[in-house]
Design a protein around this motif. Structure first.
Motif, PDB file in Angstrom:
ATOM      1  N   LYS A  29       0.831  -1.196   0.000  1.00 31.61           N
ATOM      2  CA  LYS A  29       0.000   0.000   0.000  1.00 31.61           C
ATOM      3  C   LYS A  29       0.873   1.256   0.000  1.00 31.61           C
ATOM      4  N   PHE A  30       1.966   1.206   0.746  1.00 31.67           N
ATOM      5  CA  PHE A  30       2.892   2.325   0.820  1.00 31.67           C
ATOM      6  C   PHE A  30       3.512   2.590  -0.551  1.00 31.67           C
ATOM      7  N   ILE A  31       3.963   1.533  -1.213  1.00 31.78           N
ATOM      8  CA  ILE A  31       4.569   1.666  -2.537  1.00 31.78           C
ATOM      9  C   ILE A  31       3.567   2.228  -3.544  1.00 31.78           C
ATOM     10  N   ALA A  32       2.333   1.766  -3.470  1.00 30.86           N
ATOM     11  CA  ALA A  32       1.309   2.265  -4.381  1.00 30.86           C
ATOM     12  C   ALA A  32       1.097   3.769  -4.187  1.00 30.86           C
ATOM     13  N   SER A  33       1.104   4.221  -2.945  1.00 28.86           N
ATOM     14  CA  SER A  33       0.925   5.644  -2.660  1.00 28.86           C
ATOM     15  C   SER A  33       2.151   6.453  -3.054  1.00 28.86           C
ATOM     16  N   LEU A  34       3.332   5.846  -2.966  1.00 27.96           N
ATOM     17  CA  LEU A  34       4.563   6.547  -3.332  1.00 27.96           C
ATOM     18  C   LEU A  34       4.605   6.915  -4.816  1.00 27.96           C
ATOM     19  N   LYS A  35       3.856   6.210  -5.633  1.00 28.62           N
ATOM     20  CA  LYS A  35       3.880   6.466  -7.068  1.00 28.62           C
ATOM     21  C   LYS A  35       3.473   7.898  -7.401  1.00 28.62           C
ATOM     22  N   GLU A  36       2.629   8.482  -6.550  1.00 30.32           N
ATOM     23  CA  GLU A  36       2.197   9.860  -6.774  1.00 30.32           C
ATOM     24  C   GLU A  36       3.296  10.863  -6.436  1.00 30.32           C
ATOM     25  N   PHE A  37       4.140  10.530  -5.457  1.00 29.29           N
ATOM     26  CA  PHE A  37       5.122  11.481  -4.945  1.00 29.29           C
ATOM     27  C   PHE A  37       6.563  11.163  -5.370  1.00 29.29           C
TER      28      PHE A  37
END
Length: 289
Positions: free
Chosen positions: A241-249
């Motif tokens: 989940k963290f990696i998926a969210s990192l894609k934006e930033f």
């Protein structure tokens, strides 16, 4: 999480084997050791907090610095368990700092994060005396330590409260727990008195504040993230989940899944001085910021 006593025994056994392996063929490059340096004074609830420093004996120029935050379910563990890793890093020309931090139930996650940030501040102000470059400070952590490393890397409030800008040049997470602590606690519904309730309270608003996932932003330090392919399901889920969210930033973030590794071997692999992760992390540390 597994029994912490069992984890400690495994770490000690692997340390012994790694030490013998080191004697059999590792470089005998001379290093300096400075142990039990106080970085945070005691208060009414929390004893003084200390750190160990391992550094190359010779340093014609200041070296990159790595601060390691140990795991242990937020309620156990100590810096001395990882001295061998500190020595290995120092022999690879990295000034290495291994810290203790206050543990649950005497401390909650916020007190732990504040101490971790204070350790980084101490390193920023003092590491040049040990041959380290205060402009090249990297933070790493395993398990609960990974949570704390991620939290102080992403939530700049911890350093603002200390009167400084975030000095972290990069973050290395090793099978980090708690990257989505809010989601995990929402699902598990632990009863009052559980160790996680002591660490994170029973307030969902605080769970969210304690979750690195909710503090991501474009100016945070770059990250290198490792996960065990056979780690605990909660760690696997939160990392994904963290990696998926990192894609934006930070879509360029390197994420390596070691498919055959369980949770504890993700850190004990570093007791082997020839482990390939060392080279990968050194490449990350030496890359331009």
């Amino acid at each position: 999480m597994k029994s912490e006593a069992r984890i400690t025994i495994i770490i000690l056994l692997v340390m012994l084997c790694a030490f013998l392996l080191t004697l059999s063929g590792c470089s005998f490059k001379r290093i300096s050791r400075s142990k039990d340096i106080v970085y945070q004074l005691a208060d009414q609830k929390i004893p003084e907090q200390k750190l160990n420093i391992f550094a190359p004996k010779k340093h014609a120029q200041d070296k990159n610095v790595l601060i390691f935050i140990h795991g242990g379910n937020w309620n156990s563990g100590r810096k001395s368990q990882y001295n061998l890793i500190g020595r290995h890093w120092a022999k690879k020309d990295i000034v290495t700092v291994i810290i203790d931090y206050p543990l649950s139930p005497a401390a909650n996650y916020e007190t732990m994060a504040e101490a971790s940030a204070q350790a980084v501040k101490w390193v920023k102000e003092n590491i040049s005396k040990y041959g380290g470059n205060p402009e090249r400070i990297f933070v790493s952590g395993h398990s609960a330590g990974g949570h704390l490393a991620a939290l102080i890397s992403t939530d700049d409030q911890y350093f603002k409260n200390l009167g400084i800008e975030n000095p972290i040049a990069g973050t290395i997470l090793i099978d980090a727990a708690g990257l989505d602590m809010d989601g995990y606690l929402q699902e598990e519904k632990f009863e009052k008195g559980h160790t996680y309730m002591n660490t994170f309270t029973s307030d969902p608003a605080i769970w969210k504040k304690a979750t690195p996932l909710y503090h991501l932003h474009k100016s945070m330090p770059p990250m290198l993230i490792y996960r065990g392919g056979k780690t605990y399901p909660s760690i696997s889920k939160s990392n994904e989940k963290f990696i998926a969210s990192l894609k934006e930033f930070a879509p360029e973030t390197t994420y390596r899944v070691q498919k055959n590794k369980k949770h504890v071997p993700m850190i004990t692999q570093f007791f082997n001085p020839w482990n390939r992760r060392y080279g990968e992390i050194i490449e990350f540390i030496k890359s331009p910021i």
